[in-house]
Scaffold this motif. Sequence first.
Motif, PDB file in Angstrom:
ATOM      1  N   GLU A  87     -42.806   3.098  50.960  1.00  9.34           N
ATOM      2  CA  GLU A  87     -42.675   3.419  49.446  1.00  9.34           C
ATOM      3  C   GLU A  87     -41.952   2.507  48.547  1.00  9.34           C
ATOM      4  N   ARG A  88     -41.060   1.877  49.203  1.00  4.98           N
ATOM      5  CA  ARG A  88     -40.110   1.080  48.528  1.00  4.98           C
ATOM      6  C   ARG A  88     -40.898  -0.308  48.345  1.00  4.98           C
ATOM      7  N   ILE A  89     -41.547  -0.871  49.248  1.00  2.00           N
ATOM      8  CA  ILE A  89     -42.444  -1.986  48.893  1.00  2.00           C
ATOM      9  C   ILE A  89     -43.669  -1.621  47.912  1.00  2.00           C
ATOM     10  N   GLU A  90     -44.025  -0.396  48.040  1.00  2.00           N
ATOM     11  CA  GLU A  90     -45.379  -0.170  47.302  1.00  2.00           C
ATOM     12  C   GLU A  90     -45.147  -0.098  45.720  1.00  2.00           C
ATOM     13  N   PHE A  91     -43.928   0.405  45.514  1.00  2.00           N
ATOM     14  CA  PHE A  91     -43.457   0.651  43.781  1.00  2.00           C
ATOM     15  C   PHE A  91     -43.554  -0.833  43.386  1.00  2.00           C
ATOM     16  N   GLY A  92     -42.687  -1.850  44.005  1.00  2.00           N
ATOM     17  CA  GLY A  92     -42.907  -3.050  43.523  1.00  2.00           C
ATOM     18  C   GLY A  92     -44.176  -3.670  43.175  1.00  2.00           C
ATOM     19  N   TYR A  93     -44.956  -3.508  44.472  1.00  2.00           N
ATOM     20  CA  TYR A  93     -46.161  -4.156  44.417  1.00  2.00           C
ATOM     21  C   TYR A  93     -47.189  -3.696  43.462  1.00  2.00           C
ATOM     22  N   LYS A  94     -46.904  -2.399  43.046  1.00  2.00           N
ATOM     23  CA  LYS A  94     -47.877  -1.800  41.943  1.00  2.00           C
ATOM     24  C   LYS A  94     -47.349  -2.288  40.554  1.00  2.00           C
TER      25      LYS A  94
END
Length: 326
Positions: A246-253
């Motif tokens: 979740e932590r990486i997904e937010f920045g990735y999006k």
Amino acid sequence: MDGLFFITTGLAIAGKFEEAFNFFKEIESVIKSISNVSKEILTQRKARLSVAIAFVGLHGGKVDLVEKSLEWILDSQEKFDKSFEIVWANLIMASYLLRVKSKFDLCREHIKKALSLAKEIKFNHFWIALCQLYFGVYYISIGEMDKSLKYNIKALELFKKIKSSFNIAILLNNMGDLYGEMGEYELALEHLEESINLLEQIPQGFFSIEGTIESLITLTVEHGDNERAQKYFHRLENIYNQKKNERIEFGYKFAKALILKTSSRIRDKAKAEELFKELIETKTISFDVIIKAHIHLCDILLMEYRIDNDSEIFTELNYYIAKLLT
């Protein structure tokens, strides 16, 4: 008990928050079973546990734990011996007030208190440097770039003296972001790249390499350096595909939406619009990213309105502008 505390703190710094939360239960049971130490020592250990819980809560997405854990310590901190736990408690509360509550004056007061205490404890170089780092974050948050730079430089000098690579990497990232805000593109690139080079040499923690890559994508997109932005995005995408959390997904999006927005194709801009809308509705303490998502979304909607002159788009644009200002 101290061993369990340091294991838990290490897990939190490494970004393993769920494991850290599990250890807290074990520490609490150990504290309850202790009967052969003084009340003062036991209270100090309880304070240490509470501060660690607040730290994990702030960085592990359970921000409601911050005030619950720190309130009793900060309300009676004059009764405690001057120690790193009280310095740390003030800094965590400062970060919480800044990132979650946007209470800038209270944030500054807690950093000042932490610095005052840090100057009186033993082995204080780390804590004094950390206070300088927090002042740097505080001043960039209120738009005082020159003051922020001054405190970041002070903190960087101190952390270099004690060879704290992790915090040096954080400061290089912060200074890169700061130089970007000041319009110093080459200096921003230099500091962010240096941060990445250092992060590649040390174990990853709650502050990790993908955050700095996201900063580089934002910087290069804002300066129209789309080819370089694409290169950084491919690197971020590789990390995301390997880790996926979740932590990486937010920045990735957010990074993906930025890249799509730079495309000349209408369908890519439409995908960017949907991603920005999704990010805006995400529950997070990364309010700076949420603000940027609002701004980029409004920019896309404004472009659409200029082309179509559609009243529905105008209504939607006004909705997100109002949401941004609240």
